[in-house]
Design a protein around this motif. Structure first.
Motif, PDB file in Angstrom:
ATOM      1  N   ALA A 187       0.817  -1.217   0.000  1.00  0.00           N
ATOM      2  CA  ALA A 187       0.000   0.000   0.000  1.00  0.00           C
ATOM      3  C   ALA A 187       0.844   1.257   0.000  1.00  0.00           C
ATOM      4  O   ALA A 187       0.335   2.359  -0.244  1.00  0.00           O
ATOM      5  N   ASN A 188       2.141   1.122   0.232  1.00  0.00           N
ATOM      6  CA  ASN A 188       3.004   2.298   0.399  1.00  0.00           C
ATOM      7  C   ASN A 188       3.442   2.928  -0.920  1.00  0.00           C
ATOM      8  O   ASN A 188       3.995   4.023  -0.907  1.00  0.00           O
ATOM      9  N   TYR A 189       3.230   2.254  -2.032  1.00  0.00           N
ATOM     10  CA  TYR A 189       3.821   2.717  -3.283  1.00  0.00           C
ATOM     11  C   TYR A 189       2.846   3.542  -4.104  1.00  0.00           C
ATOM     12  O   TYR A 189       1.663   3.238  -4.176  1.00  0.00           O
ATOM     13  N   ASN A 190       3.365   4.593  -4.715  1.00  0.00           N
ATOM     14  CA  ASN A 190       2.514   5.460  -5.538  1.00  0.00           C
ATOM     15  C   ASN A 190       3.186   5.848  -6.846  1.00  0.00           C
ATOM     16  O   ASN A 190       2.816   6.819  -7.486  1.00  0.00           O
ATOM     17  N   PHE A 210      -5.697   0.832  -4.650  1.00  0.00           N
ATOM     18  CA  PHE A 210      -6.408   1.989  -5.171  1.00  0.00           C
ATOM     19  C   PHE A 210      -6.248   3.189  -4.244  1.00  0.00           C
ATOM     20  O   PHE A 210      -5.908   3.060  -3.084  1.00  0.00           O
ATOM     21  N   GLY A 211      -6.503   4.370  -4.799  1.00  0.00           N
ATOM     22  CA  GLY A 211      -6.416   5.601  -4.030  1.00  0.00           C
ATOM     23  C   GLY A 211      -6.009   6.751  -4.932  1.00  0.00           C
ATOM     24  O   GLY A 211      -5.323   6.561  -5.944  1.00  0.00           O
ATOM     25  N   SER A 215      -0.594   5.818  -8.641  1.00  0.00           N
ATOM     26  CA  SER A 215      -0.385   6.047 -10.069  1.00  0.00           C
ATOM     27  C   SER A 215      -0.307   4.689 -10.755  1.00  0.00           C
ATOM     28  O   SER A 215       0.745   4.258 -11.215  1.00  0.00           O
ATOM     29  N   VAL A 216      -1.447   4.023 -10.781  1.00  0.00           N
ATOM     30  CA  VAL A 216      -1.538   2.667 -11.328  1.00  0.00           C
ATOM     31  C   VAL A 216      -2.311   2.738 -12.641  1.00  0.00           C
ATOM     32  O   VAL A 216      -3.454   3.183 -12.682  1.00  0.00           O
ATOM     33  N   LEU A 217      -1.693   2.289 -13.714  1.00  0.00           N
ATOM     34  CA  LEU A 217      -2.329   2.354 -15.027  1.00  0.00           C
ATOM     35  C   LEU A 217      -3.254   1.173 -15.277  1.00  0.00           C
ATOM     36  O   LEU A 217      -4.311   1.300 -15.884  1.00  0.00           O
ATOM     37  N   LYS A 232     -16.243   0.982  -0.314  1.00  0.00           N
ATOM     38  CA  LYS A 232     -15.403   1.747   0.611  1.00  0.00           C
ATOM     39  C   LYS A 232     -14.194   2.379  -0.069  1.00  0.00           C
ATOM     40  O   LYS A 232     -13.420   3.086   0.589  1.00  0.00           O
ATOM     41  N   ILE A 233     -14.008   2.122  -1.352  1.00  0.00           N
ATOM     42  CA  ILE A 233     -12.916   2.767  -2.089  1.00  0.00           C
ATOM     43  C   ILE A 233     -13.374   4.179  -2.448  1.00  0.00           C
ATOM     44  O   ILE A 233     -14.247   4.372  -3.292  1.00  0.00           O
ATOM     45  N   ALA A 234     -12.802   5.156  -1.783  1.00  0.00           N
ATOM     46  CA  ALA A 234     -13.253   6.543  -1.955  1.00  0.00           C
ATOM     47  C   ALA A 234     -12.734   7.176  -3.238  1.00  0.00           C
ATOM     48  O   ALA A 234     -13.353   8.096  -3.777  1.00  0.00           O
ATOM     49  N   ALA A 235     -11.576   6.705  -3.707  1.00  0.00           N
ATOM     50  CA  ALA A 235     -10.977   7.301  -4.901  1.00  0.00           C
ATOM     51  C   ALA A 235     -10.116   6.255  -5.600  1.00  0.00           C
ATOM     52  O   ALA A 235      -9.631   5.304  -4.988  1.00  0.00           O
ATOM     53  N   PHE A 236      -9.934   6.482  -6.897  1.00  0.00           N
ATOM     54  CA  PHE A 236      -9.116   5.596  -7.717  1.00  0.00           C
ATOM     55  C   PHE A 236      -7.941   6.367  -8.284  1.00  0.00           C
ATOM     56  O   PHE A 236      -7.968   7.602  -8.361  1.00  0.00           O
ATOM     57  N   PRO A 237      -6.895   5.666  -8.690  1.00  0.00           N
ATOM     58  CA  PRO A 237      -5.783   6.362  -9.357  1.00  0.00           C
ATOM     59  C   PRO A 237      -6.302   7.130 -10.566  1.00  0.00           C
ATOM     60  O   PRO A 237      -6.970   6.549 -11.434  1.00  0.00           O
TER      61      PRO A 237
END
Length: 306
Positions: A187-190, A210-211, A215-217, A232-237
């Motif tokens: 979860a730490n990587y962006n 997700f979040g 920066s996940v393509l 519960k996923i509030a936002a996506f990349p």
């Protein structure tokens, strides 16, 4: 006359010198011969001849134009039998290492691959490798992409994969028999990356992928046993273009944030989702097969909600 003769002689000597000058580093050449011998001198490596320059005449290898050290070893689609030889580790300047679609390549993924610190691309896909994924691969500081898909690998994704020495590489681990949960440390990587974990036996929560800060393509976690609340996923990349979560146990509703994505591909079918498909964005542009076989999803392109 004498001057012309001397000039001709000089040219002949220059040509002869050029013909005998070999770019290939002798240490690298010796390692490559060990690799060839380990595989039983296969026809696939027939161009690897003692009197030929490995930098100019051998297939499957590339040399740096300045240092003449081997930087790429790419063996693809042919008859090759045996385990990955330790002599590969004697090529310290490798940036690209590919042994792909060689169905008689067996054994485990070697932990000593972590000593090849210059690797940016590692592809061992479409083989018959077994055993677990060595956590030492996370010690590769320059890795951009790791392909271990379509083998017979078992066990969990190493916890160390949440702590790569450099940026988080794109991971392609599909079509194996991996089990357990995604390490929470991932979860730490962006940084920019893609991840394909499809067709394994992975379970638990995958929402850490997700979040808005990610920066996940490309995310494919389809055909696993993942079970978490999608709503519960509030936002996506924001740059995500491909999402495939089909054939899991994901419940809840489709988050409204998905309508803000510029998706090129979407499949949430064969889960336990309910509620109305959010309107807007690209979500109504996919056909019903992207949504069907859920518990109670409704709204375009499915039937209207009652």
């Amino acid at each position: 006359m004498r001057a012309a003769t001397l000039l001709l002689l000089s040219l002949l000597l220059s040509v002869a010198a050029a013909a005998t000058t070999e770019r290939c580093n002798p240490h690298d050449k010796a390692a490559l011969f060990k690799i060839k011998q380990s595989f039983g001198n296969p026809y696939l490596l027939a161009s690897w001849l003692p009197d030929a320059d490995c930098c100019t005449s051998w297939y499957q290898v590339e040399c740096d134009r300045t240092t003449n050290r081997i930087t790429s070893l790419t063996v693809f689609a042919g008859e090759l039998s045996g385990q990955l030889p330790a002599a590969i580790g004697d090529l310290p300047y490798l940036q690209t290492l590919t042994f792909r679609k060689l169905t008689n390549v067996t054994g485990s993924v070697p932990s000593w691959l972590s000593t090849l610190k210059n690797l940016t691309y590692l592809d061992l896909s479409f083989n018959s490798l077994t055993g677990s994924i060595p956590g030492q691969l996370a010690e590769l500081p320059n890795l951009d992409a790791l392909h271990l898909d379509r083998n017979g690998l078992t066990g969990p994704i190493p916890d160390s994969f949440g702590r790569f020495g450099g940026k988080f590489p794109s991971l392609y681990l599909s079509h194996n028999r991996l089990s357990g949960q995604i390490p929470p440390s991932m979860a730490n990587y962006n940084t920019d990356f893609s991840i394909d974990l499809s067709r394994n036996r992975l379970e638990g929560d995958a929402s850490m992928l997700f979040g808005a800060e990610k920066s996940v393509l490309f995310v494919d976690i389809s055909r696993n046993l993942f079970e978490f609340d999608f709503s519960k996923i509030a936002a996506f990349p924001p740059n995500m273009t491909n999402l495939d979560v089909n054939h899991n146990r994901i419940y809840g509703s489709i988050p409204a944030a998905m309508a803000r994505l510029d998706l090129q591909f979407l499949n949430v079918s064969y889960n336990r989702l309910c509620g109305e498909i959010p309107a807007g964005g690209k979500l109504q542009g996919f056909d019903s097969s992207a949504y069907f076989h859920n518990r109670c999803l409704c709204g375009a392109p499915l039937e209207s909600c009652k």
